[in-house]
Design a protein around this motif. Structure first.
Motif, PDB file in Angstrom:
ATOM      1  N   SER A 203       0.834  -1.209   0.000  1.00  0.00           N
ATOM      2  CA  SER A 203       0.000   0.000   0.000  1.00  0.00           C
ATOM      3  C   SER A 203       0.867   1.256   0.000  1.00  0.00           C
ATOM      4  O   SER A 203       0.602   2.207  -0.737  1.00  0.00           O
ATOM      5  N   VAL A 235      -2.152   0.593  -9.462  1.00  0.00           N
ATOM      6  CA  VAL A 235      -2.829  -0.556  -8.860  1.00  0.00           C
ATOM      7  C   VAL A 235      -2.324  -1.857  -9.482  1.00  0.00           C
ATOM      8  O   VAL A 235      -2.153  -2.870  -8.798  1.00  0.00           O
ATOM      9  N   GLY A 236      -2.053  -1.831 -10.793  1.00  0.00           N
ATOM     10  CA  GLY A 236      -1.502  -3.008 -11.458  1.00  0.00           C
ATOM     11  C   GLY A 236      -0.144  -3.396 -10.900  1.00  0.00           C
ATOM     12  O   GLY A 236       0.138  -4.575 -10.671  1.00  0.00           O
ATOM     13  N   LEU A 239      -0.684  -4.881  -7.522  1.00  0.00           N
ATOM     14  CA  LEU A 239      -1.216  -6.237  -7.618  1.00  0.00           C
ATOM     15  C   LEU A 239      -0.099  -7.242  -7.888  1.00  0.00           C
ATOM     16  O   LEU A 239      -0.032  -8.305  -7.236  1.00  0.00           O
ATOM     17  N   HIS A 242       1.950  -7.635  -4.790  1.00  0.00           N
ATOM     18  CA  HIS A 242       1.197  -8.400  -3.789  1.00  0.00           C
ATOM     19  C   HIS A 242       1.281  -9.894  -4.102  1.00  0.00           C
ATOM     20  O   HIS A 242       1.502 -10.725  -3.209  1.00  0.00           O
ATOM     21  N   VAL A 243       1.112 -10.242  -5.370  1.00  0.00           N
ATOM     22  CA  VAL A 243       1.209 -11.642  -5.789  1.00  0.00           C
ATOM     23  C   VAL A 243       2.608 -12.186  -5.504  1.00  0.00           C
ATOM     24  O   VAL A 243       2.766 -13.304  -5.001  1.00  0.00           O
ATOM     25  N   TRP A 253      -3.086 -18.056  -3.524  1.00  0.00           N
ATOM     26  CA  TRP A 253      -3.805 -16.982  -4.201  1.00  0.00           C
ATOM     27  C   TRP A 253      -4.902 -16.331  -3.359  1.00  0.00           C
ATOM     28  O   TRP A 253      -5.373 -15.247  -3.704  1.00  0.00           O
ATOM     29  N   THR A 256      -4.581 -12.636  -2.257  1.00  0.00           N
ATOM     30  CA  THR A 256      -4.706 -11.710  -3.385  1.00  0.00           C
ATOM     31  C   THR A 256      -6.146 -11.614  -3.857  1.00  0.00           C
ATOM     32  O   THR A 256      -6.635 -10.519  -4.187  1.00  0.00           O
ATOM     33  N   TRP A 259      -7.853  -9.466  -1.451  1.00  0.00           N
ATOM     34  CA  TRP A 259      -7.356  -8.091  -1.639  1.00  0.00           C
ATOM     35  C   TRP A 259      -8.074  -7.424  -2.809  1.00  0.00           C
ATOM     36  O   TRP A 259      -8.518  -6.283  -2.711  1.00  0.00           O
ATOM     37  N   VAL A 260      -8.202  -8.136  -3.922  1.00  0.00           N
ATOM     38  CA  VAL A 260      -8.890  -7.621  -5.107  1.00  0.00           C
ATOM     39  C   VAL A 260     -10.380  -7.454  -4.830  1.00  0.00           C
ATOM     40  O   VAL A 260     -11.002  -6.464  -5.231  1.00  0.00           O
ATOM     41  N   ARG A 263     -11.073  -4.282  -2.869  1.00  0.00           N
ATOM     42  CA  ARG A 263     -10.932  -3.072  -3.680  1.00  0.00           C
ATOM     43  C   ARG A 263     -12.111  -2.906  -4.637  1.00  0.00           C
ATOM     44  O   ARG A 263     -12.538  -1.781  -4.906  1.00  0.00           O
ATOM     45  N   ASN A 264     -12.635  -4.016  -5.143  1.00  0.00           N
ATOM     46  CA  ASN A 264     -13.806  -3.921  -6.012  1.00  0.00           C
ATOM     47  C   ASN A 264     -15.056  -3.515  -5.232  1.00  0.00           C
ATOM     48  O   ASN A 264     -15.875  -2.735  -5.724  1.00  0.00           O
TER      49      ASN A 264
END
Length: 276
Positions: A203, A235-236, A239, A242-243, A253, A256, A259-260, A263-264
């Motif tokens: 972050s 953000v990409g 991501l 993070h992965v 996974w 992650t 996490w996604v 955010r959505n």
């Protein structure tokens, strides 16, 4: 120049390697001073508190067998025997904040750089898990990210003609800690603090990447679409990092995905808030 010393550094820590190299290039220490903690000869380790050296760098005098740790080691190198420099460095107004900053960094250095590397045949140089400084790092990272996002989306809002409450970004950043904190308890509770530290570092990385854009907007006007596009790229990057960190910690996974998902959900709620 300091000679006849051994400065133990974590060879898998880029920050440690950087200041070790800097001391050498500035001729503060000779070329034989810097030694990795992981592989230093046992003839020196018997005079060093090797556990303490995982938390604070150790500067060992090979002649007197005396060892200095942490800021004392740093200040000994920087002062180069000049008492007036030591007096300034140890002045409480400077020393106390530096002491806490040093501990904040050293206890979190592994999560800051996202390193879990270990090679067979070498000593592990992992700092103790200090929950106070880990919590402080997580909190400061969330606060820093929220401050940056508050300014960034303030510009986006101005372009599109909407304004969100000042506390939204703080709620999002600290909410993510709670969300992921609960999630990690179901997946890998023993890795909870390490994961939250790594997530917070990701972050903070996003906030750091957005800072140059905020600086640029002081001189150049960027459209809201450009700002959103840049944010998407950041953000990409976050991501992918993070992965990478989850893979390094062998968490799979699910962190992650969670996490996604968070955010959505935030994006949907933020959109509804604007529309309503």
């Amino acid at each position: 120049m300091i000679k006849n010393h051994k400065l133990l550094i974590d060879q898998h820590c880029p920050m440690c390697a950087a200041y070790g190299s800097t001391f050498t290039k500035l001729n503060m220490v000779d070329g034989n001073t810097i030694d990795p903690y992981q592989i230093i000869d046992e003839e020196h380790t018997q005079h060093i508190d090797m556990h303490r050296a995982t938390n604070e760098i150790a500067l060992h005098n090979t002649q007197t067998k005396e060892t200095k740790y942490g800021l004392d080691a740093m200040f000994h190198i920087v002062s180069q025997g000049q008492q007036w420099i030591k007096d300034i460095l140890y002045f409480p107004l400077f020393f106390i904040p530096l002491k806490y900053l040093y501990k904040l960094i050293t206890y979190n250095r592994k999560v800051i750089v996202g390193d879990t590397s270990f090679h067979k045949g070498e000593r592990a140089c992992n700092p103790d898990r200090n929950l106070f400084y880990r919590s402080l790092f997580i909190g400061l990272s969330a606060w820093f990210t929220a401050v940056v996002l508050n300014s960034y989306f303030g510009l986006v809002g101005q372009y599109f003609g909407f304004e969100s409450p000042w506390y939204v970004e703080y709620f999002i950043c600290f909410g993510q800690i709670a969300w992921q904190g609960i999630m990690i308890q179901f997946i890998a509770p023993k890795n909870g603090w390490d994961y939250l530290g790594n997530m917070s570092a990701v972050s903070a990385l996003g906030g750091i990447l957005l800072l140059p854009v905020l600086l640029l907007t002081s001189f150049v006007t960027l459209s809201g679409y450009a700002l959103l596009g840049i944010f998407g790229l950041v953000v990409g990057v976050m991501l992918m990092e993070h992965v990478r960190r989850c893979k390094s910690m062998q968490l799979g996974w699910w962190p992650t995905i969670s996490w996604v998902l968070y955010r959505n959900l935030v994006l949907v709620l933020f959109t509804l808030m604007i529309l309503l």
